[in-house]
Write a protein that holds these residues in place. Structure first.
Motif, PDB file in Angstrom:
ATOM      1  N   VAL A  31       0.835  -1.192   0.000  1.00  0.00           N
ATOM      2  CA  VAL A  31       0.000   0.000   0.000  1.00  0.00           C
ATOM      3  C   VAL A  31       0.870   1.243   0.000  1.00  0.00           C
ATOM      4  O   VAL A  31       0.601   2.196  -0.736  1.00  0.00           O
ATOM      5  N   ALA A  32       1.936   1.229   0.782  1.00  0.00           N
ATOM      6  CA  ALA A  32       2.837   2.379   0.838  1.00  0.00           C
ATOM      7  C   ALA A  32       3.506   2.606  -0.514  1.00  0.00           C
ATOM      8  O   ALA A  32       3.650   3.748  -0.961  1.00  0.00           O
ATOM      9  N   LYS A  33       3.914   1.526  -1.178  1.00  0.00           N
ATOM     10  CA  LYS A  33       4.539   1.662  -2.497  1.00  0.00           C
ATOM     11  C   LYS A  33       3.547   2.223  -3.502  1.00  0.00           C
ATOM     12  O   LYS A  33       3.888   3.071  -4.322  1.00  0.00           O
ATOM     13  N   THR A  34       2.300   1.752  -3.443  1.00  0.00           N
ATOM     14  CA  THR A  34       1.267   2.237  -4.348  1.00  0.00           C
ATOM     15  C   THR A  34       0.986   3.705  -4.098  1.00  0.00           C
ATOM     16  O   THR A  34       0.893   4.498  -5.041  1.00  0.00           O
ATOM     17  N   ASN A  35       0.861   4.072  -2.830  1.00  0.00           N
ATOM     18  CA  ASN A  35       0.598   5.472  -2.490  1.00  0.00           C
ATOM     19  C   ASN A  35       1.756   6.364  -2.912  1.00  0.00           C
ATOM     20  O   ASN A  35       1.539   7.477  -3.402  1.00  0.00           O
ATOM     21  N   LEU A  36       2.973   5.888  -2.743  1.00  0.00           N
ATOM     22  CA  LEU A  36       4.142   6.663  -3.140  1.00  0.00           C
ATOM     23  C   LEU A  36       4.178   6.843  -4.654  1.00  0.00           C
ATOM     24  O   LEU A  36       4.470   7.932  -5.155  1.00  0.00           O
ATOM     25  N   ALA A  37       3.847   5.793  -5.380  1.00  0.00           N
ATOM     26  CA  ALA A  37       3.829   5.878  -6.841  1.00  0.00           C
ATOM     27  C   ALA A  37       2.760   6.867  -7.304  1.00  0.00           C
ATOM     28  O   ALA A  37       3.006   7.688  -8.199  1.00  0.00           O
ATOM     29  N   LYS A  38       1.592   6.811  -6.681  1.00  0.00           N
ATOM     30  CA  LYS A  38       0.519   7.752  -7.028  1.00  0.00           C
ATOM     31  C   LYS A  38       0.938   9.178  -6.711  1.00  0.00           C
ATOM     32  O   LYS A  38       0.671  10.101  -7.478  1.00  0.00           O
ATOM     33  N   ARG A  39       1.584   9.358  -5.577  1.00  0.00           N
ATOM     34  CA  ARG A  39       2.028  10.702  -5.177  1.00  0.00           C
ATOM     35  C   ARG A  39       3.046  11.251  -6.174  1.00  0.00           C
ATOM     36  O   ARG A  39       3.026  12.434  -6.514  1.00  0.00           O
ATOM     37  N   ARG A  40       3.954  10.397  -6.632  1.00  0.00           N
ATOM     38  CA  ARG A  40       4.957  10.834  -7.612  1.00  0.00           C
ATOM     39  C   ARG A  40       4.306  11.236  -8.925  1.00  0.00           C
ATOM     40  O   ARG A  40       4.705  12.216  -9.556  1.00  0.00           O
ATOM     41  N   VAL A  41       3.289  10.483  -9.354  1.00  0.00           N
ATOM     42  CA  VAL A  41       2.574  10.827 -10.580  1.00  0.00           C
ATOM     43  C   VAL A  41       1.901  12.186 -10.426  1.00  0.00           C
ATOM     44  O   VAL A  41       1.983  13.042 -11.320  1.00  0.00           O
ATOM     45  N   ILE A  42       1.258  12.408  -9.298  1.00  0.00           N
ATOM     46  CA  ILE A  42       0.591  13.691  -9.046  1.00  0.00           C
ATOM     47  C   ILE A  42       1.607  14.818  -8.999  1.00  0.00           C
ATOM     48  O   ILE A  42       1.393  15.889  -9.593  1.00  0.00           O
ATOM     49  N   ASP A  43       2.723  14.608  -8.314  1.00  0.00           N
ATOM     50  CA  ASP A  43       3.762  15.635  -8.226  1.00  0.00           C
ATOM     51  C   ASP A  43       4.324  15.973  -9.606  1.00  0.00           C
ATOM     52  O   ASP A  43       4.547  17.142  -9.926  1.00  0.00           O
ATOM     53  N   ASN A  44       4.550  14.947 -10.421  1.00  0.00           N
ATOM     54  CA  ASN A  44       5.055  15.187 -11.775  1.00  0.00           C
ATOM     55  C   ASN A  44       4.047  15.969 -12.609  1.00  0.00           C
ATOM     56  O   ASN A  44       4.414  16.874 -13.361  1.00  0.00           O
ATOM     57  N   TYR A  45       2.782  15.629 -12.481  1.00  0.00           N
ATOM     58  CA  TYR A  45       1.739  16.336 -13.210  1.00  0.00           C
ATOM     59  C   TYR A  45       1.673  17.804 -12.783  1.00  0.00           C
ATOM     60  O   TYR A  45       1.593  18.703 -13.630  1.00  0.00           O
TER      61      TYR A  45
END
Length: 60
Positions: free
Chosen positions: A29-43
């Motif tokens: 879950v932490a890895k998934t949340n981190l990946a989602k956060r990185r996508v949002i930050d990049n956007y």
């Protein structure tokens, strides 16, 4: 009342098995949340840079 303390008996085998199962799910879950956060930050970074380009005065 007695001031002497008695040691508690703990079954470490059961705790270790339960701990292993519980530890696996939050890591995913932490890895998934981190990946989602990185996508949002990049956007958001891309949007910020696009806005800066649009606001930049090229007629210097």
């Amino acid at each position: 009342m007695s001031t002497e303390t008695q040691p508690l008996e703990v079954d470490d085998d059961l705790v270790a098995e339960d701990g292993e199962e519980a530890a696996e799910a939050p890591v995913e879950v932490a890895k998934t949340n981190l990946a989602k956060r990185r996508v949002i930050d990049n956007y958001l970074e891309e949007r910020r840079l696009q806005k800066q380009l649009n606001d930049y005065d090229f007629d210097l």
